[in-house]
Design a protein around this motif. Structure first.
Motif, PDB file in Angstrom:
ATOM      1  N   HIS A  46     -13.474  12.996  24.990  1.00  0.00           N
ATOM      2  CA  HIS A  46     -13.716  13.110  26.440  1.00  0.00           C
ATOM      3  C   HIS A  46     -13.337  14.525  26.859  1.00  0.00           C
ATOM      4  CE1 HIS A  46     -14.293   8.724  27.029  1.00  0.00           C
ATOM      5  NE2 HIS A  46     -13.376   8.605  26.066  1.00  0.00           N
TER       6      HIS A  46
ATOM      7  N   THR B 144      -7.710   6.944  30.845  1.00  0.00           N
ATOM      8  CA  THR B 144      -8.647   7.295  29.786  1.00  0.00           C
ATOM      9  C   THR B 144      -7.920   7.547  28.470  1.00  0.00           C
ATOM     10  OG1 THR B 144     -10.065   8.380  31.431  1.00  0.00           O
ATOM     11  CG2 THR B 144     -10.510   8.869  29.120  1.00  0.00           C
TER      12      THR B 144
ATOM     13  N   VAL C 109      -8.192   9.299  24.991  1.00  0.00           N
ATOM     14  CA  VAL C 109      -8.957  10.414  24.424  1.00  0.00           C
ATOM     15  C   VAL C 109      -8.558  10.616  22.970  1.00  0.00           C
ATOM     16  CG1 VAL C 109      -9.574  12.847  24.676  1.00  0.00           C
ATOM     17  CG2 VAL C 109      -8.980  11.497  26.700  1.00  0.00           C
TER      18      VAL C 109
ATOM     19  N   ASP D  49     -19.945  10.338  34.115  1.00  0.00           N
ATOM     20  CA  ASP D  49     -18.960   9.863  33.145  1.00  0.00           C
ATOM     21  C   ASP D  49     -17.664  10.662  33.289  1.00  0.00           C
ATOM     22  OD1 ASP D  49     -20.804   8.077  32.100  1.00  0.00           O
ATOM     23  OD2 ASP D  49     -21.543   9.520  30.625  1.00  0.00           O
ATOM     24  N   ASP D  50     -16.552  10.009  32.970  1.00  0.00           N
ATOM     25  CA  ASP D  50     -15.239  10.665  32.995  1.00  0.00           C
ATOM     26  C   ASP D  50     -15.001  11.372  34.332  1.00  0.00           C
ATOM     27  OD1 ASP D  50     -14.725   9.806  30.433  1.00  0.00           O
ATOM     28  OD2 ASP D  50     -15.454  11.641  29.493  1.00  0.00           O
TER      29      ASP D  50
END
Length: 360
Positions: free
Chosen positions: A35, A52, A54, A127-128
């Motif tokens: 990410h 998140t 990663v 996204d993200d």
């Protein structure tokens, strides 16, 4: 090199950046990130909206021999905590913008809202999604709404007066709602059938400003609750300097919360300011080794060394003792240790005068 790569299975995030092991021989570079918006190849960590995980792969290079092959670690997982509150605010602001009565406003100012709304609806789908991206979309949309100008017409003014008078006062802060009511009362006292176009334009301008200064209680609570949450935190594990930065940000935010000219965008900006200061808190380091070295030097008999070199050492020693009264990071303690060692190693012995037998 390959052994180091195989053994490197954990990393930490400090001050918004990935921290690599300290090595005089090897260089550590992020090879890939699952990410990249959250953790870039430069190691910088950006706060996401959602929590998140990663996975990053680190490349290990030999500083002493560029011809040797590089080694790659296995994927290392880092969990980056997100913050969804500004996204909730943005979604509410999008719905508010969609419900605007387009017949009330000048097309040129409404166009800015439409463009900002379009960008905001696209941003929330990426996204993200990052806090900084949401704040940017929120800033543009809020500026567009605050910049709306009513059409210069008495009937439009009357309609806007009616809309504002029917707002649910429970949704807004008491001071901003009262300010709007005071403005409405003044306009209704001064505007009548004899009012000129200029009078109506001035009344519309006053109403636009009062409307722009309306602050929702939920937006006010967003900042005030964050301030109270962080004020109650146990900060004993962090450095004095980073605690001061956080407290300065909290003080500025509290001052703003008591300001008579609060705006919605101002609340969002101070929320981000406080959040950034919190995310940049630095863990305090261990100064045991440095204190032990200071004690060793202070016990040592320095009478064998020249006055100048001893004075130079004492100057460095006293400066370092002042600095370690504050809580510092491990990196800062290491730098002070190196500075003290350098000053100690620079001590010069006094010259010994030899007395011969003839002289006696």
């Amino acid at each position: 090199k390959f052994k180091i790569a195989n053994e490197l299975d954990t990393l930490v995030i400090k001050n918004g950046k990935i921290q690599f092991p300290t090595s005089d021989r090897y260089k550590f570079i992020i090879e890939s990130s699952s990410h990249e918006k959250v953790i870039g190849l430069d190691g910088v960590v950006h706060t996401p909206i959602n929590d998140t995980s990663v996975d990053i792969v680190v490349r290990v290079e030999d500083k002493e021999n560029d011809d040797l092959r590089v080694a790659l670690t296995k994927p290392i997982t880092l969990n980056v905590k997100g913050d969804e509150k500004l996204l909730t605010v943005l979604l509410q602001k999008i719905e508010e913008a969609k419900k605007l009565d387009k017949d009330l406003y000048k097309p040129s100012t409404l166009e800015k809202v439409t463009k900002a709304l379009d960008k905001a609806e696209k941003i929330i789908k990426v996204d993200d999604l990052l806090v900084s991206e949401v704040n940017g979309a929120l800033t543009n949309l809020n500026k567009g709404i605050e910049g709306l100008e009513l059409k210069e017409d008495r009937s439009i003014l009357n309609k806007q007066l009616e809309v504002l008078k029917n707002l649910d006062k429970e949704l807004y802060t008491q001071s901003s709602y009262q300010n709007m009511l005071d403005t409405i009362s003044k306009i209704e006292r001064n505007i009548n059938d004899d009012s000129s176009k200029k009078d109506i334009e001035e009344a519309i301008d006053q109403l636009n400003k009062a409307n722009a200064m309306l602050v929702k209680q939920s937006d006010y609570d967003l900042l005030s609750q964050k301030v109270e949450e962080l004020k109650d935190m146990n900060l004993s594990m962090y450095t004095t300097a980073s605690i001061k930065d956080l407290k300065d940000a909290l003080e500025k935010a509290e001052t703003y919360l008591n300001d008579d000219s609060i705006t919605t965008q101002g609340l969002y900006d101070y929320y981000v300011l406080v959040l950034d200061a919190y995310n940049q808190l630095e863990l305090r380091g261990d100064k045991t080794a440095l204190e032990a070295y200071i004690a060793k030097i202070e016990k040592e008999d320095l009478s064998y060394y020249t006055s100048k070199s001893v004075n130079d050492l004492n100057k460095v020693l006293n400066d370092i003792k002042k600095k370690i009264k504050n809580n510092l990071t491990d990196k800062e303690y290491t730098a002070l240790m190196q500075q003290l060692q350098k000053a100690y190693n620079a001590l010069e012995k006094k010259e010994t005068v030899k007395i011969t037998q003839d002289e006696t």
